[in-house]
Write an enzyme that holds these catalytic residues in place. Structure first.
Site, PDB file in Angstrom:
ATOM      1  N   HIS A   7       0.822  -1.203   0.000  1.00 49.97           N
ATOM      2  CA  HIS A   7       0.000   0.000   0.000  1.00 49.97           C
ATOM      3  C   HIS A   7       0.860   1.260   0.000  1.00 49.97           C
ATOM      4  O   HIS A   7       2.038   1.220   0.316  1.00 49.97           O
ATOM      5  CB  HIS A   7      -0.981   0.041   1.186  1.00 49.97           C
ATOM      6  CG  HIS A   7      -0.340   0.102   2.536  1.00 49.97           C
ATOM      7  ND1 HIS A   7      -0.086  -1.007   3.299  1.00 49.97           N
ATOM      8  CD2 HIS A   7       0.078   1.162   3.282  1.00 49.97           C
ATOM      9  CE1 HIS A   7       0.463  -0.655   4.442  1.00 49.97           C
ATOM     10  NE2 HIS A   7       0.582   0.667   4.461  1.00 49.97           N
ATOM     11  N   HIS A  79       4.031   7.140   3.764  1.00 55.52           N
ATOM     12  CA  HIS A  79       4.969   6.029   3.602  1.00 55.52           C
ATOM     13  C   HIS A  79       4.490   5.060   2.529  1.00 55.52           C
ATOM     14  O   HIS A  79       3.355   5.137   2.083  1.00 55.52           O
ATOM     15  CB  HIS A  79       5.196   5.279   4.925  1.00 55.52           C
ATOM     16  CG  HIS A  79       4.015   4.505   5.424  1.00 55.52           C
ATOM     17  ND1 HIS A  79       3.091   5.037   6.308  1.00 55.52           N
ATOM     18  CD2 HIS A  79       3.603   3.233   5.187  1.00 55.52           C
ATOM     19  CE1 HIS A  79       2.177   4.132   6.594  1.00 55.52           C
ATOM     20  NE2 HIS A  79       2.454   3.023   5.922  1.00 55.52           N
ATOM     21  N   GLU A 130       7.666   0.975   5.138  1.00 59.84           N
ATOM     22  CA  GLU A 130       7.107  -0.054   6.030  1.00 59.84           C
ATOM     23  C   GLU A 130       7.301  -1.399   5.354  1.00 59.84           C
ATOM     24  O   GLU A 130       7.091  -1.534   4.144  1.00 59.84           O
ATOM     25  CB  GLU A 130       5.610   0.196   6.258  1.00 59.84           C
ATOM     26  CG  GLU A 130       4.956  -0.858   7.141  1.00 59.84           C
ATOM     27  CD  GLU A 130       3.454  -0.637   7.314  1.00 59.84           C
ATOM     28  OE1 GLU A 130       2.878  -1.268   8.219  1.00 59.84           O
ATOM     29  OE2 GLU A 130       2.853   0.166   6.570  1.00 59.84           O
TER      30      GLU A 130
END
Length: 134
Positions: A7, A79, A130
């Protein structure tokens, strides 16, 4: 080591307006808001055919998103998240290459109920990364 893009996370100053924009203007499938107290955020996932968009909204006064929104009042990309098969193996490899893992270095449970780690943006061209174990 990294797999597919899981994502792209976008910090938003108005969660309801952002949900409406993706749902009504863009016609996207928008999930329900979920509070993630361990991360200090409320998240909403928008399902796309090839990935997801994660809307981030501050949860509580100590949310890391609050500071981001103070610097970026209109919101913005916060992010990107990549999938990895083994988060501990990925962490150890990254550390051996000089990358910095944020926090204690131990994975936390992310919004999908899977282990996640964050990597220092200064080590990745200014982008907070991440990693999520799949």
């Amino acid at each position: 080591m990294i797999g597919r893009l899981n994502h792209v996370a976008i910090a938003v100053p108005d969660l309801e307006a952002s949900i409406a924009q993706y749902r009504d203007t863009l016609g996207a499938v928008v999930g329900a808001p979920q509070d993630e107290p361990d991360h200090g955020v409320t998240v909403v996932f928008i399902e796309l055919p090839n990935t997801k968009i994660e809307l981030l909204y501050p949860l509580g006064d100590s949310s890391p998103i609050t500071g981001f929104l103070e610097k970026n009042p209109a919101g913005g990309i916060h992010h990107i998240c990549y999938e990895v098969d083994d988060i501990l193996q990925a962490r150890d490899h990254l550390l051996s290459q000089g990358a910095r893992v944020l926090g204690t270095g131990e994975p936390k449970t992310g919004a999908h109920g899977k282990p996640v780690l964050f990597l220092h943006p200064k080590d990745f061209n200014g982008c907070l990364v991440e990693l999520e174990q799949v």
